[in-house]
Motif scaffolding. Structure first.
Motif, PDB file in Angstrom:
ATOM      1  N   ARG A  63       0.809  -1.221   0.000  1.00 50.84           N
ATOM      2  CA  ARG A  63       0.000   0.000   0.000  1.00 50.84           C
ATOM      3  C   ARG A  63       0.841   1.270   0.000  1.00 50.84           C
ATOM      4  NH1 ARG A  63      -4.451  -0.683   4.645  1.00 50.84           N
ATOM      5  NH2 ARG A  63      -5.325   1.088   3.513  1.00 50.84           N
ATOM      6  N   SER A  64       2.163   1.133   0.016  1.00 46.81           N
ATOM      7  CA  SER A  64       2.990   2.305   0.248  1.00 46.81           C
ATOM      8  C   SER A  64       4.186   2.358  -0.687  1.00 46.81           C
ATOM      9  CB  SER A  64       3.474   2.306   1.702  1.00 46.81           C
ATOM     10  OG  SER A  64       4.244   3.453   1.970  1.00 46.81           O
ATOM     11  N   SER A 221       2.539  12.444   4.636  1.00 43.44           N
ATOM     12  CA  SER A 221       1.117  12.712   4.797  1.00 43.44           C
ATOM     13  C   SER A 221       0.869  14.038   5.519  1.00 43.44           C
ATOM     14  CB  SER A 221       0.453  11.580   5.605  1.00 43.44           C
ATOM     15  OG  SER A 221      -0.900  11.885   5.871  1.00 43.44           O
ATOM     16  N   PHE A 398      -6.033   6.759  10.536  1.00 43.03           N
ATOM     17  CA  PHE A 398      -6.602   7.346   9.325  1.00 43.03           C
ATOM     18  C   PHE A 398      -7.399   8.606   9.640  1.00 43.03           C
ATOM     19  CE2 PHE A 398      -5.682   3.008   8.213  1.00 43.03           C
ATOM     20  CZ  PHE A 398      -5.240   3.087   6.904  1.00 43.03           C
ATOM     21  N   GLU A 402      -3.862  12.146   6.670  1.00 42.51           N
ATOM     22  CA  GLU A 402      -4.609  12.017   5.417  1.00 42.51           C
ATOM     23  C   GLU A 402      -4.255  10.730   4.691  1.00 42.51           C
ATOM     24  OE1 GLU A 402      -4.117  15.383   2.904  1.00 42.51           O
ATOM     25  OE2 GLU A 402      -5.320  16.720   4.167  1.00 42.51           O
ATOM     26  N   GLU A 403      -2.968  10.412   4.657  1.00 41.09           N
ATOM     27  CA  GLU A 403      -2.490   9.226   3.946  1.00 41.09           C
ATOM     28  C   GLU A 403      -1.462   8.482   4.798  1.00 41.09           C
ATOM     29  OE1 GLU A 403      -1.887   9.865  -0.504  1.00 41.09           O
ATOM     30  OE2 GLU A 403      -1.584  11.894   0.301  1.00 41.09           O
ATOM     31  N   ALA A 406       1.480   7.054   3.004  1.00 42.24           N
ATOM     32  CA  ALA A 406       2.417   7.888   2.254  1.00 42.24           C
ATOM     33  C   ALA A 406       3.831   7.565   2.730  1.00 42.24           C
ATOM     34  CB  ALA A 406       2.104   9.363   2.472  1.00 42.24           C
TER      35      ALA A 406
END
Length: 558
Positions: A63-64, A221, A398, A402-403, A406
């Motif tokens: 995911r990153s 993020s 979360f 925001e991310e 990231a």
């Protein structure tokens, strides 16, 4: 209830049983490291002599990416920030209370020693980040904003608050970028957010006890909500679990949910939930023990256990793993700084704000404290509203970032030997060899977890390195009048020392400073209030006024 389910981790010491692949640095890598970080290493008269990285987990998430942290210098600077901050405390304040006669170890003295260690760690950590960001080449520049920190809040009967730290709002980067922060930034300048707890286990650091460490994360993020420095109730697992509202789910069911998250047959009779040994936790620990959940506890420092949650990492002598937190209540910075790398590794965590005023009352039993933990005062509820949490009975990372996936990295420098990861030894030094060694645990946003073992040569002798880590305040507190003014003046006349002094000033007096672009508004009444409650001393008034006189260009005050 089986009393064997509740035990001190120092009595039932865990062992690390996960992956362990060691990669020594060769001569070329050591030379490159020293070249990349020469600006900061020279300040402390250090040069990397030998190193190895121990891979503890190479199970990567999909995911990153590393984002701006692809820049090796930037990525390694986080390791150095945690490591050099640990070295600074290891050389100056580790075990400082243990060196005093027992009758002198008063609460007031302990708080002074803890503030000394916070000051020392915060300065080294901030100086590494500022020096690195100032020396990044065009096209790879960053501005780092501190967004989550610990030490701000007053802990009635414990601490006076306003501890030296890297405060929320502190900026690191080139002056031209800091000056326009908040306005449109050049497209080639990456904006990073920082969370830190300059020392987790500060009491341990002054007593010289196990598992005290420095802690920070850097992420690309943005921050959605400011997380106030309040008590947070936490639920964590090394594996992902479905979200639930802890207010409406009994503790026993919460434990069932977390046990099932491991998908390997883990049951309550196999589960361990970590707690700090605090009166506020005894009711929850009793209920979990009755359900068959073990509750290992420690006297101080609840950040690091979250970093090793997982079924394949830590074993207790009773055969159980360290795999959860269930209702434990600790600081907000510890929650965030521990949760982000946990989530990168595939774990899950939720948190809830609690009432510090209720939890610190002396007239309530453990059960009453537990039941009153959400009975907020008007002031506390205003803080919750200000952080936009009034409609969030519980939250995850979360809700803060925001991310979360990231690019980012989290690093933890071992001040003392670690109980939960025995290979993570505390800072050691040798006057005979003129060397100093530190261990740093790092997890990046891909989930890669490594233990860095770094040995530095003190290029001008250990004594010179020890002196270089001494914060400016320690050189000023015994001076007054013209002697104090002359000492501050000499520091301000040296460009390197001037920058260092300003970092110290921001870390020390942030409760009375409002940053405005590259200047500060100094709140004189706030200084007097901090002195009145004992968080600062009379000498601080003179240091502040002298700095205002000699470096007036730093301030917007008349």
């Amino acid at each position: 209830m089986d009393n064997s389910l509740r035990f001190n981790v120092t009595d039932e010491r865990p062992r690390y049983c996960g992956k362990h692949d060691t990669y020594p640095f060769n001569e070329n890598r050591i030379w490159e490291f020293n070249h990349r970080h020469d600006a900061i290493l020279e300040r402390y008269h250090l040069s990397l002599k030998s190193a190895e990285a121990v891979c503890l987990s190479d199970k990567l998430n999909s995911r990153s990416n590393l984002g701006a942290l692809r820049n090796r210098k930037l990525r390694e600077s986080a390791v150095l920030a945690a490591g050099l901050a640990a070295i600074a405390v290891g050389l100056h304040g580790r075990g400082s209370a243990a060196k005093l006669p027992k009758e002198e170890r008063t609460k007031q003295m302990m708080n002074l020693l803890k503030r000394d260690n916070d000051r020392t760690a915060a300065l080294a950590m901030a100086e590494v980040l500022q020096t690195t960001s100032m020396t990044l080449p065009v096209g790879e520049e960053v501005v780092i904003e501190s967004t989550i920190t610990e030490g701000v809040r007053v802990k009635p009967g414990k601490e006076l608050g306003g501890n030296p730290t890297i405060a929320v709002g502190a900026l690191f980067g080139k002056e031209e970028h800091r000056h326009i922060y908040g306005l449109p930034m050049k497209h080639n300048v990456s904006l990073l957010s920082m969370g830190n707890d300059v020392i987790d286990g500060t009491t341990k650091s002054v007593k010289g006890e196990h598992s005290s460490l420095t802690a920070l994360f850097l992420t690309e993020s943005n921050v959605k909500r400011h997380l106030p420095d309040v008590y947070i109730q936490r639920w964590m697992s090394g594996s992902y679990f479905d979200l639930f509202n802890p207010r409406s789910v009994p503790l026993e069911e919460q434990a069932e949910i977390i046990a099932k998250s491991y998908n390997d047959g883990t049951k309550l009779e196999n589960l361990s939930a970590f707690f700090l040994d605090r009166n506020r936790h005894h009711y929850a620990m009793d209920k979990l023990n009755k359900a068959g959940v073990a509750t290992p506890w420690d006297k101080d420092g609840d950040l690091f256990p979250s970093l090793v949650l997982g079924n394949d990492l830590v074993d207790f002598p009773n055969g159980r793993k360290l795999n959860s937190f269930i209702g434990e209540i600790g600081g907000s910075a510890e929650w965030a700084v521990g949760v982000l790398p946990l989530v990168w590794r595939g774990g899950q965590a939720i948190g809830m704000m609690t009432s510090q005023s209720a939890l610190t009352r002396k007239d309530l039993s453990p059960e009453q404290k537990w039941k009153e933990r959400f009975h907020f005062t008007e002031e506390e509820f205003m803080a919750i509203q200000d952080a936009r949490f009034e409609h969030k009975p519980y939250f995850t990372i979360f809700d803060i970032l925001e991310e979360p996936f990231a690019g980012g990295i989290a690093c933890f420098g071992g001040i003392t030997d670690n109980m939960f990861l025995p290979e993570m030894e505390g800072v050691s030094s040798s006057a005979a060899d003129n060397t100093v060694t530190v261990n740093v645990l790092s997890t990046n946003s891909l989930g890669l977890t490594e233990l860095w073992k770094l040995t530095f040569a003190c290029t001008d002798g250990l004594e010179k390195t020890v002196d270089a880590f001494l914060p400016p305040k320690q050189r000023l507190i015994n001076l007054k009048g013209k002697d104090l003014e002359s000492a501050i003046g000499r520091v301000l006349d040296d460009p390197v020392l001037r920058e260092r002094y300003r970092i110290f000033f921001n870390n020390e007096y942030y409760p009375a400073l409002i940053p405005v672009r590259e200047k500060m508004v100094l709140l004189h009444r706030a200084i007097e209030g901090l002195i009145a409650r004992g968080a600062l001393a009379d000498i601080d008034r003179e240091i502040v006024e002298t700095t205002l006189k000699l470096a007036s260009e730093w301030f917007v005050n008349d």
